[in-house]
Design an enzyme around this catalytic site. Structure first.
Site, mmCIF file in Angstrom:
data_model
loop_
_atom_site.group_PDB
_atom_site.id
_atom_site.type_symbol
_atom_site.label_atom_id
_atom_site.label_comp_id
_atom_site.label_asym_id
_atom_site.label_seq_id
_atom_site.Cartn_x
_atom_site.Cartn_y
_atom_site.Cartn_z
ATOM 1 C CG ASP A 174 -0.185 -0.156 2.525
ATOM 2 O OD1 ASP A 174 0.561 0.777 2.872
ATOM 3 O OD2 ASP A 174 -0.322 -1.197 3.195
ATOM 4 C CD GLU B 235 18.509 -24.015 -16.288
ATOM 5 O OE1 GLU B 235 17.322 -24.348 -16.441
ATOM 6 O OE2 GLU B 235 19.209 -24.425 -15.343
#
Ligand code: GLA
Length: 726
Positions: free
Chosen positions: A531, A611
């Site tokens: 928030d 990777e």
């Protein structure tokens, strides 16, 4: 000048670049709302109508005039007990038990700059960027004084509202409900857009028509919550991403909130945003005040996208603070999904060494380094380093990590305590619990009474003594349960949930003041306290505990309606994903995590050589685009809840640089080609796809769109950079 007062008609007008907000002190001293929307000229009091309406009472002052009713008129700050039977912004319970507060205009003041709120987060702005209007209202019987605060950020199209309630009388009263903003609309059909969710699946968009009923979202969990975010949009029925009018309201607060929307008997709409009235009975003795957290308001006629960009700017520039507000954030590797509680100092150093080889800037030691904490059943509250587990002191470990050229960060959860901890054994009375009852446990932990300064001070000292053991450049502040047993042995009941938040903010203020160079990332089981209040202290928040790229596309989509990319913690994790079991390509995971503050949540030792090379390339790409991603304008190009594709792009402020991203959520045989129209470019400018060298005008990209190049396989993704030529 953004704020005008028309003395003759007693009308206040607040102008921003594209919006106007207007209200009027009427003949009885009530503050009536006149208008909020696209910019207008002149006074809008002609919109008010007066009729004799059955069962809608009239204030005594109106005498025989039956056409004046607060049950029908639009108001700025409606109160219980005045003949308005709709949802109200303020409920005061007086000493005699009556629930009434009849607020009338007393005075006002207009000044340069933006007001601040004592002890609470709020929008801030320079003296030249904003103006403040303060209107004082008073109830002559109880002496309740209500200061309505309006902050106008003209250039940002933002208006903020807050309220300070003061007991200016001689007897005590209790505030039973308090909002900071009320928006009354005289007519119109509106949709309410809210963001619901659950742990690991936050901020799903819900759009419903506002009907003849009260529709409410809120939190009683002590935190703003995974379940409903304290931000809503009120939209015209026809509105879409790029056109139509909508209003945004976001509450700058991290605790309990309530947003109510209602269409009344005369088809008028009211939306209220404020503190939740449950678990809240705030007594004010004479002279005492209560500050109601701020609501930020925004309006646009240009659809959801423009509204989001307006809030992104406001949060990025006028809520987030500190050293990292405008700085490159470190690419970090967090140990949580790499090893959970099962690590030692050697293991963390291995992560750091591997990070260095991959080009990662920082390693973060997550939960498990303190007290007795080998699982989540014990140890919270004991903020001393478990040197036995680490096999060295924290200082030594940090030195070694720095030796690899990697920064160091650490996880904390200051508000919590495990019953199996030294702290709890010494201070069992320091938790929130109701006398005579056994408290509700969650994740086997209890909540410390942060309304108490002595409790906060003890935790603060413990944590500082850890942070002082080496150069710690990042803190992840977690909060892993909802509040229950809302009772404090030291604080007046009814104040606890609000004062608790003040305590958390006070702690954060002290922490940021003492460690101004440290980046703090907020977290509450992922996005359970995502928030604008937390963003005042922590410029980024871990968006969700769900790191699955496909789910994240939806979570980040919902999050993007109010929150800027710079605030969204987002990491690449291992597959099969630990939350869903789904496997998505590393390439896609990288692109999804790049719509946030980028990092990794895996053990590099488990990556193949191929990777590892891909990770190095991802980091190079991210660093290349980092400032564009953090500061650029964000455009949603599809709705991943409706479309089999998620697509979004970020464009530099001058429109010359853009990063287009798309990911496939579904794959089928012989698929139709998916075309996407780009946004935010300059139509006349020639752009180059920096990888293919192909060139297109902005107008073509935006009107003709592009076919999204997708490879075979599930959950493919593409990222294309477009650069202006010449
Ligand atoms: C929460 C956080 C995770 C991790 C754990 C540690 O769930 O969201 O990222 O830090 O706590 O216990």
């Amino acid at each position: 000048m953004a704020i005008y007062y028309d003395q003759e008609n007693r009308i206040f007008t607040l102008h921003t670049k594209h919006t106007t907000y207007q209200m009027k002190v009427d003949k009885y001293g009530f503050l009536l709302h006149l208008y909020y929307g696209g910019k207008i000229q002149g006074n809008a009091d002609y919109l008010l109508t007066f009729r004799d309406r059955g069962f809608s009472g009239n204030p005594h002052d109106a005498g025989p005039d039956r056409t004046y009713s607060l049950d029908a008129l639009p108001q700025e700050y409606p109160c219980m007990g005045t003949g308005d039977y709709r949802n109200t912004a303020l409920v005061i319970r007086n000493e005699d038990g009556s629930e009434c507060c009849d607020l009338r205009y007393v005075s006002h003041e207009i000044r340069a700059g933006k007001y601040g709120l004592k002890g609470l987060p709020a929008v801030y702005a320079g003296e030249q960027e904003a103006q403040t209007l303060e209107i004082l209202l008073q109830d002559s019987v109880s002496g309740a004084q209500v200061q309505l605060l309006y902050g106008v950020l003209e250039g940002e199209d933002i208006i903020t509202r807050s309220t300070v309630i003061r007991n200016g009388g001689e007897a005590g009263f209790t505030v039973e409900k308090a909002a900071s903003a009320c928006l009354d609309f005289l007519y119109g059909e509106y949709d309410l857009i809210s963001f619901y969710g659950r742990h690991a699946m936050e901020r799903n968009l819900q759009r419903t028509g506002i009907a003849h009923a009260t529709q409410a979202v809120g939190s009683r969990r002590g935190a703003s919550s995974h379940q409903y975010n304290p931000a809503v949009i009120l939209a015209d029925r026809e509105i879409a991403e790029d056109h139509g009018s909508c209003y945004g309201m976001i509450f700058v607060y991290s605790g309990n909130f309530l947003c109510e929307a209602e269409k009344d008997q005369y088809d008028q709409t009211r939306v209220i945003m404020g503190l939740h009235s449950d678990l809240f009975h705030y007594p004010l003795e004479p002279g005492e005040t209560l500050v109601v957290p701020e609501t930020i308001l925004g309006y646009t006629e240009k659809g959801f996208g423009a509204l989001s960009r307006c809030f992104h700017r406001c949060i990025r520039e006028h809520i987030c603070r500190g050293k990292y507000k405008d700085r490159t954030r470190p690419v970090l590797l967090n140990s949580w999904e790499a090893s959970y509680f099962d690590f030692n100092g050697e293991g963390i150093c291995r992560l750091a060494e591997a990070s260095a080889r991959l080009g990662i800037d920082m390693v973060v030691m997550d939960d498990g380094w303190f007290g007795k904490r080998d699982d989540d059943n014990s140890g919270l509250g004991d903020w001393y380093v478990n040197e036995e587990k680490l096999g060295c002191t924290l200082g030594e470990m940090i030195e070694r990590i720095h030796g690899f050229g990697v920064k160091f960060g650490i996880w904390i959860e200051p508000e919590m305590v495990s019953e199996d901890s030294r702290l709890y054994r010494e201070h069992p009375d320091w938790v929130l619990r109701i006398p005579g009852r056994r408290p509700v446990r969650s994740r086997n932990q209890l909540i410390l009474d942060f309304t108490r300064k002595d409790v906060r001070d003890c935790i603060f000292e413990q944590i500082c003594s850890v942070l002082d053991q080496g150069r710690i450049e990042y803190i992840k502040w977690d909060m892993n349960r909802s509040m229950s047993d809302v009772y404090s042995s030291e604080t007046v009941q009814g104040k606890v949930s609000y004062d608790y938040m003040l305590g958390v903010y006070d702690f954060l203020e002290k922490l940021t003041a003492r460690y101004p160079d440290t980046l703090i990332e907020g977290c509450s089981g992922g996005g359970g306290r995502f928030d604008a209040g937390m963003l005042f202290y922590t410029p980024q928040i871990w968006c969700s505990d769900n790191t699955d790229a496909a789910d994240r596309l939806r979570i980040q989509y919902g999050t993007s309606f109010f929150y800027p990319v710079s605030a969204v913690g987002s990491h690449v994790s291992a597959v099969p994903n630990h939350q869903t079991g789904r496997s998505t390509p590393l390439h896609t995971r990288g692109i999804v995590a790049m719509a946030g503050t980028f990092g990794y949540e895996l053990d590099p030792a488990k990556l193949t050589e191929e990777e590892k090379e891909e990770v190095k390339e991802q980091i190079r790409q991210y660093k290349k685009h980092e400032s564009l991603i953090r500061q650029g304008e964000y455009y949603r190009l599809s709705d991943p809840f409706q479309s089999p594709f998620a697509a979004w792009m970020i464009v530099s402020e001058d429109g010359r640089n853009a990063l287009f991203n798309a990911a496939a959520l579904e794959i089928h045989g012989n698929m139709p080609v998916h075309y996407v129209k780009l946004k935010g470019l300059n139509p006349e400018t020639l752009y180059e796809n920096t990888e293919s060298g192909e060139r297109y005008y902005g107008s073509s990209l935006m009107k003709g769109g592009i076919p999204v190049p997708m490879e075979m396989g599930e959950y493919g993704a593409v990222q294309i950079e477009f650069r202006a030529i010449g």
